[in-house]
Write a protein that holds these residues in place. Structure first.
Motif, PDB file in Angstrom:
ATOM      1  N   ALA A   1     -25.951 -13.965   1.634  1.00  0.00           N
ATOM      2  CA  ALA A   1     -27.394 -13.859   1.857  1.00  0.00           C
ATOM      3  C   ALA A   1     -27.820 -14.492   3.172  1.00  0.00           C
ATOM      4  CB  ALA A   1     -28.143 -14.526   0.701  1.00  0.00           C
ATOM      5  N   VAL A   2     -26.862 -15.031   3.930  1.00  0.00           N
ATOM      6  CA  VAL A   2     -27.197 -15.748   5.162  1.00  0.00           C
ATOM      7  C   VAL A   2     -26.994 -14.854   6.382  1.00  0.00           C
ATOM      8  CG1 VAL A   2     -26.611 -17.708   6.649  1.00  0.00           C
ATOM      9  CG2 VAL A   2     -26.593 -17.981   4.157  1.00  0.00           C
ATOM     10  N   ASP A   3     -28.035 -14.756   7.198  1.00  0.00           N
ATOM     11  CA  ASP A   3     -27.925 -14.073   8.488  1.00  0.00           C
ATOM     12  C   ASP A   3     -27.381 -15.069   9.503  1.00  0.00           C
ATOM     13  OD1 ASP A   3     -28.939 -11.509   7.806  1.00  0.00           O
ATOM     14  OD2 ASP A   3     -30.970 -12.344   7.801  1.00  0.00           O
ATOM     15  N   ALA A   4     -26.069 -15.032   9.739  1.00  0.00           N
ATOM     16  CA  ALA A   4     -25.459 -15.971  10.692  1.00  0.00           C
ATOM     17  C   ALA A   4     -25.846 -15.633  12.117  1.00  0.00           C
ATOM     18  CB  ALA A   4     -23.942 -15.961  10.529  1.00  0.00           C
ATOM     19  N   VAL A   5     -25.937 -14.339  12.431  1.00  0.00           N
ATOM     20  CA  VAL A   5     -26.343 -13.864  13.753  1.00  0.00           C
ATOM     21  C   VAL A   5     -27.305 -12.695  13.553  1.00  0.00           C
ATOM     22  CG1 VAL A   5     -25.579 -12.700  15.853  1.00  0.00           C
ATOM     23  CG2 VAL A   5     -24.254 -14.611  14.949  1.00  0.00           C
ATOM     24  N   LYS A   6     -28.457 -12.732  14.253  1.00  0.00           N
ATOM     25  CA  LYS A   6     -29.493 -11.721  14.065  1.00  0.00           C
ATOM     26  C   LYS A   6     -29.804 -11.030  15.385  1.00  0.00           C
ATOM     27  CE  LYS A   6     -31.907 -14.806  10.805  1.00  0.00           C
ATOM     28  NZ  LYS A   6     -33.219 -15.482  10.564  1.00  0.00           N
ATOM     29  N   ASN A   7     -29.481  -9.754  15.470  1.00  0.00           N
ATOM     30  CA  ASN A   7     -29.873  -8.936  16.632  1.00  0.00           C
ATOM     31  C   ASN A   7     -29.618  -9.665  17.956  1.00  0.00           C
ATOM     32  OD1 ASN A   7     -30.870  -6.724  15.046  1.00  0.00           O
ATOM     33  ND2 ASN A   7     -32.651  -7.982  14.557  1.00  0.00           N
ATOM     34  N   LEU A   8     -28.421 -10.146  18.129  1.00  0.00           N
ATOM     35  CA  LEU A   8     -28.094 -10.976  19.288  1.00  0.00           C
ATOM     36  C   LEU A   8     -27.715 -10.108  20.480  1.00  0.00           C
ATOM     37  CD1 LEU A   8     -27.743 -13.862  20.314  1.00  0.00           C
ATOM     38  CD2 LEU A   8     -25.368 -13.788  19.513  1.00  0.00           C
ATOM     39  N   ASP A   9     -28.386 -10.361  21.604  1.00  0.00           N
ATOM     40  CA  ASP A   9     -28.069  -9.708  22.882  1.00  0.00           C
ATOM     41  C   ASP A   9     -27.547 -10.763  23.847  1.00  0.00           C
ATOM     42  OD1 ASP A   9     -29.021  -7.161  22.081  1.00  0.00           O
ATOM     43  OD2 ASP A   9     -31.075  -7.770  22.546  1.00  0.00           O
ATOM     44  N   LEU A  10     -26.368 -10.528  24.404  1.00  0.00           N
ATOM     45  CA  LEU A  10     -25.790 -11.431  25.397  1.00  0.00           C
ATOM     46  C   LEU A  10     -25.191 -10.607  26.526  1.00  0.00           C
ATOM     47  CD1 LEU A  10     -23.790 -14.070  23.263  1.00  0.00           C
ATOM     48  CD2 LEU A  10     -26.109 -14.285  24.163  1.00  0.00           C
ATOM     49  N   ASN A  11     -25.214 -11.174  27.719  1.00  0.00           N
ATOM     50  CA  ASN A  11     -24.558 -10.560  28.867  1.00  0.00           C
ATOM     51  C   ASN A  11     -23.951 -11.678  29.704  1.00  0.00           C
ATOM     52  OD1 ASN A  11     -24.153  -9.505  31.620  1.00  0.00           O
ATOM     53  ND2 ASN A  11     -25.176  -7.671  30.865  1.00  0.00           N
ATOM     54  N   VAL A  12     -22.622 -11.731  29.732  1.00  0.00           N
ATOM     55  CA  VAL A  12     -21.913 -12.778  30.463  1.00  0.00           C
ATOM     56  C   VAL A  12     -21.271 -12.149  31.696  1.00  0.00           C
ATOM     57  CG1 VAL A  12     -20.125 -14.552  30.364  1.00  0.00           C
ATOM     58  CG2 VAL A  12     -21.476 -14.022  28.310  1.00  0.00           C
ATOM     59  N   PRO A  13     -21.848 -12.342  32.887  1.00  0.00           N
ATOM     60  CA  PRO A  13     -21.281 -11.740  34.098  1.00  0.00           C
ATOM     61  C   PRO A  13     -19.906 -12.321  34.432  1.00  0.00           C
ATOM     62  CG  PRO A  13     -23.546 -12.494  34.458  1.00  0.00           C
ATOM     63  CD  PRO A  13     -23.091 -13.081  33.170  1.00  0.00           C
ATOM     64  N   ARG A  14     -19.094 -11.509  35.099  1.00  0.00           N
ATOM     65  CA  ARG A  14     -17.785 -12.007  35.521  1.00  0.00           C
ATOM     66  C   ARG A  14     -17.950 -13.130  36.537  1.00  0.00           C
ATOM     67  NH1 ARG A  14     -13.337  -7.219  35.358  1.00  0.00           N
ATOM     68  NH2 ARG A  14     -14.346  -5.930  33.780  1.00  0.00           N
ATOM     69  N   GLY A  15     -17.077 -14.123  36.415  1.00  0.00           N
ATOM     70  CA  GLY A  15     -17.090 -15.245  37.335  1.00  0.00           C
ATOM     71  C   GLY A  15     -18.146 -16.288  37.044  1.00  0.00           C
ATOM     72  N   SER A  16     -18.902 -16.133  35.950  1.00  0.00           N
ATOM     73  CA  SER A  16     -19.966 -17.081  35.625  1.00  0.00           C
ATOM     74  C   SER A  16     -19.462 -18.170  34.688  1.00  0.00           C
ATOM     75  CB  SER A  16     -21.150 -16.344  34.979  1.00  0.00           C
ATOM     76  OG  SER A  16     -20.751 -15.730  33.763  1.00  0.00           O
ATOM     77  N   LEU A  17     -20.243 -19.250  34.598  1.00  0.00           N
ATOM     78  CA  LEU A  17     -19.967 -20.323  33.647  1.00  0.00           C
ATOM     79  C   LEU A  17     -21.215 -20.458  32.788  1.00  0.00           C
ATOM     80  CD1 LEU A  17     -18.438 -23.843  34.505  1.00  0.00           C
ATOM     81  CD2 LEU A  17     -19.567 -23.211  32.383  1.00  0.00           C
ATOM     82  N   VAL A  18     -21.122 -19.908  31.589  1.00  0.00           N
ATOM     83  CA  VAL A  18     -22.285 -19.781  30.708  1.00  0.00           C
ATOM     84  C   VAL A  18     -22.111 -20.676  29.493  1.00  0.00           C
ATOM     85  CG1 VAL A  18     -23.614 -18.195  29.267  1.00  0.00           C
ATOM     86  CG2 VAL A  18     -22.719 -17.426  31.473  1.00  0.00           C
ATOM     87  N   GLY A  19     -23.183 -21.387  29.148  1.00  0.00           N
ATOM     88  CA  GLY A  19     -23.170 -22.235  27.964  1.00  0.00           C
ATOM     89  C   GLY A  19     -23.912 -21.584  26.817  1.00  0.00           C
ATOM     90  N   LEU A  20     -23.251 -21.507  25.660  1.00  0.00           N
ATOM     91  CA  LEU A  20     -23.892 -21.040  24.426  1.00  0.00           C
ATOM     92  C   LEU A  20     -24.229 -22.282  23.619  1.00  0.00           C
ATOM     93  CD1 LEU A  20     -24.716 -18.651  22.581  1.00  0.00           C
ATOM     94  CD2 LEU A  20     -22.429 -18.784  21.576  1.00  0.00           C
ATOM     95  N   LEU A  21     -25.509 -22.585  23.518  1.00  0.00           N
ATOM     96  CA  LEU A  21     -25.961 -23.842  22.937  1.00  0.00           C
ATOM     97  C   LEU A  21     -26.674 -23.601  21.623  1.00  0.00           C
ATOM     98  CD1 LEU A  21     -27.566 -25.313  26.193  1.00  0.00           C
ATOM     99  CD2 LEU A  21     -25.147 -25.273  25.550  1.00  0.00           C
ATOM    100  N   GLY A  22     -26.741 -24.651  20.826  1.00  0.00           N
ATOM    101  CA  GLY A  22     -27.462 -24.572  19.572  1.00  0.00           C
ATOM    102  C   GLY A  22     -27.025 -25.671  18.635  1.00  0.00           C
ATOM    103  N   PRO A  23     -27.872 -26.000  17.653  1.00  0.00           N
ATOM    104  CA  PRO A  23     -27.499 -27.021  16.678  1.00  0.00           C
ATOM    105  C   PRO A  23     -26.367 -26.535  15.780  1.00  0.00           C
ATOM    106  CG  PRO A  23     -29.560 -25.976  16.046  1.00  0.00           C
ATOM    107  CD  PRO A  23     -29.214 -25.439  17.405  1.00  0.00           C
ATOM    108  N   ASN A  24     -25.808 -27.450  15.011  1.00  0.00           N
ATOM    109  CA  ASN A  24     -24.772 -27.057  14.056  1.00  0.00           C
ATOM    110  C   ASN A  24     -25.328 -26.002  13.107  1.00  0.00           C
ATOM    111  OD1 ASN A  24     -22.922 -28.930  15.060  1.00  0.00           O
ATOM    112  ND2 ASN A  24     -23.700 -30.555  13.740  1.00  0.00           N
ATOM    113  N   GLY A  25     -24.540 -24.955  12.884  1.00  0.00           N
ATOM    114  CA  GLY A  25     -24.972 -23.902  11.978  1.00  0.00           C
ATOM    115  C   GLY A  25     -25.869 -22.865  12.613  1.00  0.00           C
ATOM    116  N   ALA A  26     -26.014 -22.889  13.947  1.00  0.00           N
ATOM    117  CA  ALA A  26     -26.928 -21.957  14.614  1.00  0.00           C
ATOM    118  C   ALA A  26     -26.344 -20.554  14.739  1.00  0.00           C
ATOM    119  CB  ALA A  26     -27.296 -22.477  15.999  1.00  0.00           C
ATOM    120  N   GLY A  27     -25.018 -20.437  14.647  1.00  0.00           N
ATOM    121  CA  GLY A  27     -24.374 -19.132  14.806  1.00  0.00           C
ATOM    122  C   GLY A  27     -23.464 -19.055  16.012  1.00  0.00           C
TER     123      GLY A  27
END
Length: 320
Positions: free
Chosen positions: A20-46
């Protein structure tokens, strides 16, 4: 590395449910080549769920997910992955363990021992090549596992909570290694809830809470967008007139004493230049110290998560 304008990682409308848990909802991400991207969030955020989908360890229930334009399984030798769950083959010797991982990623046996030795030196683990993994501290084992993720010079490096459990010295060593890999042109995708390291490392941050993306911007944009428009001045010689003098400068909306009552904090109107106002202030009130107030990524994290409904729900197994 293959040259292409194709992003390293793309998610479009990705959904993942666990019961019954939506771990990830309609998530859009775009990680360009050569980039350093941080995916942040509290514990349990997905965060870890998103990473496991990127690695094709689990599949989305809905949406599109591409790694180098296709399935991650088709690019597995171009990806390095440090999972949140730590683990080494404890009874294997360190060199033997890393050579084994390198061979799994297609590295030729010739020169592999020297390559491993070079990496051990690079992250300050000299002399452990013949040690058994179980003889190392947890922090040292974590650094060995990091080497296993990057030994084959992958185009995409995915790090899930890489600094968790490390002491300050080893954290600094790993940060330096990550920065070097970024300078080499590698794409790095870093998941963490440690804002200090994210602020130090990442050129762009993505914040998710309750499985939803609530921020996606460069670290510079985050600072400019959320920093209070304020200047703090500590007068060289105190005067009862200082606040009235500063309040009269064009563009100053309000003045107040700092919490320690040693400085004066001026709030600046949105349509006025901070540097110009600061220059005018210093000509009228000579200062021992002056600075433009900046928000920390930690402050932004707390503010946005709170506005989005508070901390994520307690995670269920597999839905971190």
């Amino acid at each position: 590395m293959t040259e292409s304008n194709e992003p390293a990682v793309v998610l479009r409308g990705v959904v993942k449910r666990f019961g019954a848990v939506d771990a990830v909802k309609n998530l859009d991400l775009n990680v360009p080549r050569g980039s350093l991207v941080g995916l942040l969030g509290p514990n349990g955020a997905g965060k870890s769920t998103a990473i496991r989908m990127i690695m094709s360890l689990i599949r989305p229930d809905r949406g599109e997910l591409l790694v180098f334009g296709g399935d991650a399984l088709d690019a597995k030798d171009r990806i390095g992955y440090l999972p949140e769950e730590r683990g080494v083959y404890r009874r294997m010797r360190v060199g033997e363990f890393l050579i084994y991982l390198g061979r799994l990623k297609g590295l030729p046996r010739h020169g592999l021992s020297a390559r491993v030795e070079g990496w051990l030196e690079r992250i300050e683990l000299p002399g452990v090549f013949r040690s058994r993994c179980q003889e190392l501290s947890k922090g040292m084992q974590q650094k060995v596992q990091f080497i296993g993720a990057v030994l084959h010079s992958p185009d995409l490096i995915v790090l899930d909570e890489p600094f968790s459990g490390l002491d300050p010295v080893n954290t600094r060593v790993l940060i330096s290694a990550v920065q070097d890999l970024h300078k080499e042109g590698r794409t790095l995708f870093l998941s963490t809830h440690q804002m200090t390291q994210a602020e130090q490392l990442c050129e762009r941050v993505i914040l998710i809470n309750r499985g939803e993306k609530i921020l996606d911007a460069s670290t510079r944009e985050v600072t400019e967008r959320f920093s209070p428009r304020a200047i703090e001045i500590e007068p060289l010689v105190r005067s009862d007139d200082d606040q009235d003098i500063l309040a009269a400068i064009e563009g100053v909306e309000s003045v107040r004493l700092s919490d320690d009552r040693r400085s004066i904090v001026m709030t600046i109107a949105p349509d006025h230049d901070l540097q110009l106002v600061m220059t005018q202030a210093l000509t009228q009130v000579p200062a021992r110290r002056t600075e433009i107030s900046r928000v920390s990524l930690d402050d932004v994290f707390v503010r946005l998560v709170t506005e989005h409904g508070g901390h994520s729900r307690v995670p269920i197994r597999g839905a971190a």
